[in-house]
Design a protein around this motif. Structure first.
Motif, PDB file in Angstrom:
ATOM      1  N   GLY B 185      65.193  67.712  87.639  1.00  0.00           N
ATOM      2  CA  GLY B 185      65.858  68.694  88.484  1.00  0.00           C
ATOM      3  C   GLY B 185      65.652  68.491  89.974  1.00  0.00           C
ATOM      4  N   CYS B 191      67.866  69.684  95.067  1.00  0.00           N
ATOM      5  CA  CYS B 191      66.880  70.745  94.827  1.00  0.00           C
ATOM      6  C   CYS B 191      66.860  71.777  95.955  1.00  0.00           C
ATOM      7  N   PRO B 195      68.814  75.475  94.600  1.00  0.00           N
ATOM      8  CA  PRO B 195      67.411  75.678  94.208  1.00  0.00           C
ATOM      9  C   PRO B 195      67.241  76.398  92.867  1.00  0.00           C
ATOM     10  N   GLU B 196      68.125  77.332  92.585  1.00  0.00           N
ATOM     11  CA  GLU B 196      67.956  78.089  91.333  1.00  0.00           C
ATOM     12  C   GLU B 196      68.178  77.211  90.114  1.00  0.00           C
ATOM     13  N   ILE B 197      69.200  76.360  90.201  1.00  0.00           N
ATOM     14  CA  ILE B 197      69.498  75.478  89.059  1.00  0.00           C
ATOM     15  C   ILE B 197      68.377  74.453  88.917  1.00  0.00           C
ATOM     16  N   SER B 198      67.970  73.923  90.061  1.00  0.00           N
ATOM     17  CA  SER B 198      66.877  72.963  90.054  1.00  0.00           C
ATOM     18  C   SER B 198      65.636  73.585  89.415  1.00  0.00           C
ATOM     19  N   ASP B 199      65.392  74.839  89.752  1.00  0.00           N
ATOM     20  CA  ASP B 199      64.220  75.531  89.193  1.00  0.00           C
ATOM     21  C   ASP B 199      64.330  75.681  87.682  1.00  0.00           C
ATOM     22  N   ILE B 201      65.883  73.723  85.653  1.00  0.00           N
ATOM     23  CA  ILE B 201      65.689  72.412  85.027  1.00  0.00           C
ATOM     24  C   ILE B 201      64.213  72.024  85.048  1.00  0.00           C
TER      25      ILE B 201
ATOM     26  N   LEU C  16      72.127  82.011  84.995  1.00  0.00           N
ATOM     27  CA  LEU C  16      70.688  81.755  84.861  1.00  0.00           C
ATOM     28  C   LEU C  16      69.917  83.025  84.512  1.00  0.00           C
ATOM     29  N   ALA C 329      71.758  74.165  82.050  1.00  0.00           N
ATOM     30  CA  ALA C 329      71.148  75.287  82.754  1.00  0.00           C
ATOM     31  C   ALA C 329      72.134  76.425  82.988  1.00  0.00           C
ATOM     32  N   VAL C 330      73.368  76.098  83.364  1.00  0.00           N
ATOM     33  CA  VAL C 330      74.277  77.156  83.831  1.00  0.00           C
ATOM     34  C   VAL C 330      75.445  77.435  82.897  1.00  0.00           C
ATOM     35  N   THR C 365      72.430  66.242  89.916  1.00  0.00           N
ATOM     36  CA  THR C 365      71.233  65.541  90.379  1.00  0.00           C
ATOM     37  C   THR C 365      71.451  64.039  90.391  1.00  0.00           C
ATOM     38  N   GLY C 447      64.169  77.165  99.861  1.00  0.00           N
ATOM     39  CA  GLY C 447      64.813  76.780  98.609  1.00  0.00           C
ATOM     40  C   GLY C 447      63.811  76.157  97.662  1.00  0.00           C
ATOM     41  N   HIS C 451      60.435  78.687  94.368  1.00  0.00           N
ATOM     42  CA  HIS C 451      60.243  78.417  92.939  1.00  0.00           C
ATOM     43  C   HIS C 451      59.031  77.551  92.621  1.00  0.00           C
ATOM     44  N   ARG C 452      58.587  76.792  93.608  1.00  0.00           N
ATOM     45  CA  ARG C 452      57.464  75.901  93.293  1.00  0.00           C
ATOM     46  C   ARG C 452      56.636  75.676  94.544  1.00  0.00           C
TER      47      ARG C 452
END
Lengths: 227, 266, 477
Positions: B185, B191, B195-199, B201, C16, C329-330, C365, C447, C451-452
């Motif tokens: 992802g 990313c 960002p949401e889709i990447s997260d 994945i 999501l 994912a979507v 990606t 971004g 999330h990380r």
């Protein structure tokens, strides 16, 4: 300008088509020779290996295959099949001489046999095949006065009688046989049937009997060593 | 695949230019040093041209061919006159090998780009396929799993080579996670653009990593590693994340990605 | 169908956070991938066949004008009709006028993505004709008033419990106490309900997987047998096909068929592959009396000769979306129009414009799995990049992203500036992140850090350290 002309014009423009570029001749030649592309090895078997590949491939896709030695054994095999599956002794069969010639009255006297296109109430059909293809366990049937297409789809149970001589290795051999048998044009409908009807539309899990037959039973007439 | 095209035996002590890649240069120099060690151990003479920056992928994948070419020219210039160019990244090596020839098609540098492409390698596949390295001398006791980064796997066919070399690391037990070949992802600018889709994945990836039971995660691309490390750490996971070269070079003294250095002042 | 492709991000956000959808998408990940691998492994010639399939389509596209003419001539010879339609609107009208000429009140339909593309159902309904979808997945989404979310498994986003609720809501004449908790019971009920609809229908509409120039034949590939009942029982059979469906010969069709089902569902061959040539013959006991082919362009002819021509090789197997992490994912609806996943990301901008669908080729990606599994070897990531290039050239890319890329490129083109600027940046980051080794929040990187964590750089670049080592002599390393 008609849409036909506009579309063809747009295609020619995009492709940069020029008169006398040889494209038409190339197309002509390809359609005339209809050369084979690569045929997989498994489509090139013969004899018993061919028949057993056909059977195993058909069984992999949930068809059932029963081998009989002679024509005379077919009616009994069909009657037994109905009994095994708790089906009433009644079939709708294709008005085809190969099927009509089988000794129904003699060998399966309790079986009620009707002919013609399928009725929505018919539970079981019996049809011949034009060919069978070993590479994927596929049956080839086609429309015609003796072989109504509805028989292949409306009844819940479809019994197909195939002779060993009809089993070929690959799809390409079917095309050759079709062209030879129908030099003017293909029949209206050619059905390649590989196992019974199925769907994966509910949570990607396989269920048989979506709209077409739930069961596909193949009676293969072949003596040992016959092909 | 890439590996067969260049099976000509390498010169005795090939001169190898290390393309560090911008991410390694800026965020994780230890991968660069690991690469130097592995290349030297394999019998290469390593040079690091100082005029290198980035392979140009961020611009290329954003549709900006002009800037991508501009950045790529720095690579063409910096790596002239070397036997090989090696990068500790499948993504950047793939950019040079697979995409530079297309990027420079019809440009004056076309021939040079093709020549560079043909002598550029990702580090691990270079060691295994060109230098015929079959094992490394190192000891690293851990239960580990390997993530196949996309460009290395699908553009360059890197799959067996890292597993083979990791198999020779004493004490390292390699376990396969589910869906090791599925993208993490990261996707470069993806990313931050999505960002949401990447997260979503990378969350699935993190689950697969955790479910493998591994205590060490490795891959061959720092972008993917930073993405996975960042997610694992945010989830409170204790899985350590390192570049495969760092493990093969036995750099145990280096803290794992995203972990603080053991002694702060150096 | 009204596009919401421009709202891809919002669509994706909803998807999501939709637990039912996320549960259903798990079936895609588990349902298709292993089966495809196994089917390919059982056929040693699989990859060679992919090469040949690609070559067949490349040849056909390069001679498309002549093949279409030959195909048309053959259809006419066999007593069928060909309706050339440049636009979706023309195609809708052509279908409607055939239906009207037969006083049709209901039409049954086999699954056809092209029918979605031209929004056929809405048009028929608006004109007093009831379209009945017969593919189980299509039937389910028709009940739910939703578009398909996958090109071969249109209801892949729906869970069993949702289907049960829909059937109970719509099949009101069936006993309410019946059990519908098993998939088999749902399949049975659809079978019963739709059986009646086939028999009542005046017209049957199917798509086409192939049109064969040699014989004037249209081909459908299905598993349920619904397409066959649809096209056999009514008075007329209408085939809706786009012009790139043509292949030269039966032999060419066979080659592509060998890769189609294996790539799509992992079957070696679908249950029913049906070749239709003209209407029923005078002596035939069943079959349609009329046979019409709607031959639609809708923007395809202008893809020929461009960098998007390769997309016209697509045989709609769905392998690209089955293997796409973004699609997983979507889900399909996020893409906002008819065609989702990687093939949709390339095709949709061609058909409805990159202004509307610009997100789609960006939301990838570039992991390359789609290209790796595509039976027709369509370079999907490359074509998505082409779209990004067009957007960049036409200044449609978001200004902020553009600025960031240009700024980075400006620095990266100047090695000295690069070393200076980056040393400042990572020096600062290194000092700030030294204690924890990573950041939970970082200005301008929201971004990422939403999330990380963001791993902190150690503070000095490789190049700076390397240069220092070189100066000091390598012994001290």
């Amino acid at each position: 300008m008609s849409s036909r002309k506009a579309i063809l014009g747009a295609i020619r423009h995009s492709l940069g088509r020029q008169r006398g570029d040889g494209a038409e001749q190339a197309v002509e030649a390809r359609l005339r020779t209809h050369d084979r592309n690569l045929v997989p090895q498994r489509g090139c078997l013969e004899g018993e290996a061919l028949l057993s590949l056909f059977s195993s491939q058909a069984e992999r896709v949930d068809a059932t295959v029963e081998r009989v030695a002679t024509d005379a054994e077919v009616p009994e095999a069909v009657a037994e099949y109905l009994k095994r599956n708790n089906l009433p002794p009644r079939v709708r069969m294709a008005p085809h001489p190969d099927i009509q010639a089988l000794p129904w009255a003699e060998k399966a006297p309790l079986l009620e046999v009707a002919e013609g296109r399928a009725d929505p109430q018919d539970l079981v059909s019996v049809t011949p095949a034009f060919a069978a293809v070993a590479e994927t366990g596929t049956l080839v049937l086609h429309s015609g006065p003796q072989t109504p297409t509805t028989l292949n789809f409306l009844p819940e149970n479809h019994v197909v009688v195939v002779r060993a001589s009809q089993v070929v290795g690959a799809y390409e051999e079917v095309w050759d046989r079709l062209r030879a048998a129908n030099p003017a044009a293909l029949p209206r409908t050619v059905n390649m049937i590989t196992g019974p009807s199925r769907t994966g539309d509910i949570e990607q899990r396989l269920e048989l009997g979506a709209h077409g037959p739930r069961r596909l039973h193949i009676v293969l007439i072949a003596e040992e060593g016959d092909s | 695949m890439a590996s067969e095209e260049h099976s000509v035996a390498p010169p005795k002590m090939p001169r190898v230019g290390l393309f560090v890649t911008c991410l390694v240069d800026l965020f994780r120099p230890s991968i660069g040093f690991a690469a130097v060690k592995l290349l030297e151990d394999a019998g290469c003479s390593v040079v690091v041209p100082s005029a290198q920056t980035c392979c140009g992928q961020p611009a290329y994948n954003s549709g900006d061919r002009k800037d991508a070419r501009g950045v790529a020219r720095t690579v063409l210039r910096a790596f002239r006159g070397l036997d090989y160019v090696v990068a500790p990244s499948g993504s950047c090596a793939g950019m040079i090998r697979e995409h530079y020839p297309k990027l420079f098609a019809g440009e004056p540098e076309e021939a040079e780009a093709e020549a560079l492409a043909s002598r550029t390698w990702e580090l691990i596949s270079f060691l295994a396929d060109v230098m015929k390295v079959e094992r490394v001398e190192c000891h690293w006791p851990a239960r580990a799993t390997y993530h196949d980064s996309c460009s290395g796997l699908r553009e360059l066919g890197i799959r067996q080579q890292p597993r083979q070399l990791l198999g020779s690391v004493e004490g390292l037990e390699l376990v396969e996670m589910a869906e090791a070949e599925v993208c993490c992802g990261f996707g470069g600018t993806f990313c931050v653009k999505y960002p949401e889709i990447s997260d979503s994945i990378v969350s699935k990836k993190a689950e697969n990593i955790e479910n493998s039971g591994a205590e060490l995660l490795m891959a061959g691309d720092l972008g993917c590693l930073m993405n996975m490390a960042g997610k694992l750490q945010r989830r409170g996971s204790r899985v350590e994340v390192r570049h495969v070269a760092e493990v093969l070079a036995g750099q145990q003294e280096e803290p794992a990605i995203g972990e603080p250095a053991k002694q702060v002042a150096k | 169908m009204q596009s919401t492709s421009h709202a891809f991000k919002q669509n994706a956000h909803r998807a999501l956070h939709d637990p039912m959808l996320q549960k259903a998408m798990g079936h895609v990940r588990s349902g298709f991938i292993d089966k495809r691998v196994q089917a390919a492994a059982r056929l040693p010639e699989f990859d060679q066949l992919r090469d040949q399939a690609k070559a067949i389509k490349d040849h056909t596209l390069a001679h498309l004008d002549h093949y279409l003419e030959r195909y048309e001539a053959k259809v006419l010879e066999m007593g069928g009709k060909v309706h050339w339609c440049a636009t979706a609107e023309e195609a809708r009208e052509a279908v409607l006028s055939i239906c009207r000429s037969l006083d049709a009140r209901t039409v049954t339909k086999g699954k056809s993505m092209l029918s979605e593309e031209i929004a056929l159902n809405e048009h028929l309904e608006a004109n007093g004709i009831e379209p009945v979808e017969t593919d189980l997945g299509e039937y389910i989404i028709q009940l739910r008033k939703e578009p398909p979310s996958h090109i071969i498994a249109p209801a892949v986003h729906v869970n069993k419990e949702q289907v049960e609720a829909d059937f109970r809501r719509v099949h009101k004449n069936l006993p309410p106490e019946r059990s519908l908790s098993e998939a088999a019971q749902l399949v049975d009920e659809a079978r019963q309900v739709l059986r009646q609809r086939y028999l009542e229908a005046d017209v049957g509409i199917t798509g086409a997987n192939f049109l064969i120039a040699e014989t004037g034949t249209s081909v459908i590939v299905t598993n349920e047998g619904n397409g066959d009942l649809t096209q056999t029982l009514p008075k007329a059979h209408i085939v809706v096909a786009s012009l790139e469906k043509v292949v030269p010969t039966l032999e060419d069709c066979a080659t592509i068929l060998r890769v189609l089902a294996r790539s799509a569902t992992g079957q070696e061959f679908s249950s029913y592959t049906t070749f239709s040539t003209g209407p029923r013959r005078p002596e035939d006991p069943d079959g349609p009396e009329e046979y019409h082919v709607i031959l639609l362009d809708n923007g395809r002819s202008s893809m020929l000769g461009t960098e998007f021509q390769d997309m016209l090789r697509c045989i709609r197997c769905g392998a690209c979306m089955n293997h796409c992490p973004v699609y997983h994912a979507v889900g399909g609806h996020s893409y906002g129009w008819v065609y989702p996943g990687p093939m949709g990301a390339v095709l949709t901008p061609s058909l409805i414009g990159v202004e509307e669908a610009g997100h789609l080729p960006n939301a990838s990606t570039f992991c390359g799995r789609c290209e790796a599994v595509c039976p027709m070897r369509i370079p999907l990531p490359k074509m998505m990049r082409h779209w990004r290039e067009r957007e960049f050239e036409q200044h449609q890319a978001p200004a902020k992203a553009r600025l960031a890329i240009e700024a980075w490129a400006f620095v990266a083109k100047r090695p000295r500036l690069y070393r200076w600027a980056t040393s400042l940046l990572i020096g600062a980051l290194g000092r700030a992140g030294r204690r924890r080794g990573r950041f939970r929040e970082l200005p301008l990187a929201g971004g990422w850090t939403a999330h990380r964590d963001f791993p902190a750089p150690s503070g000095r670049s490789f190049q700076a350290r390397w240069a220092e080592q070189q100066r000091r002599g390598r012994a001290s390393r």
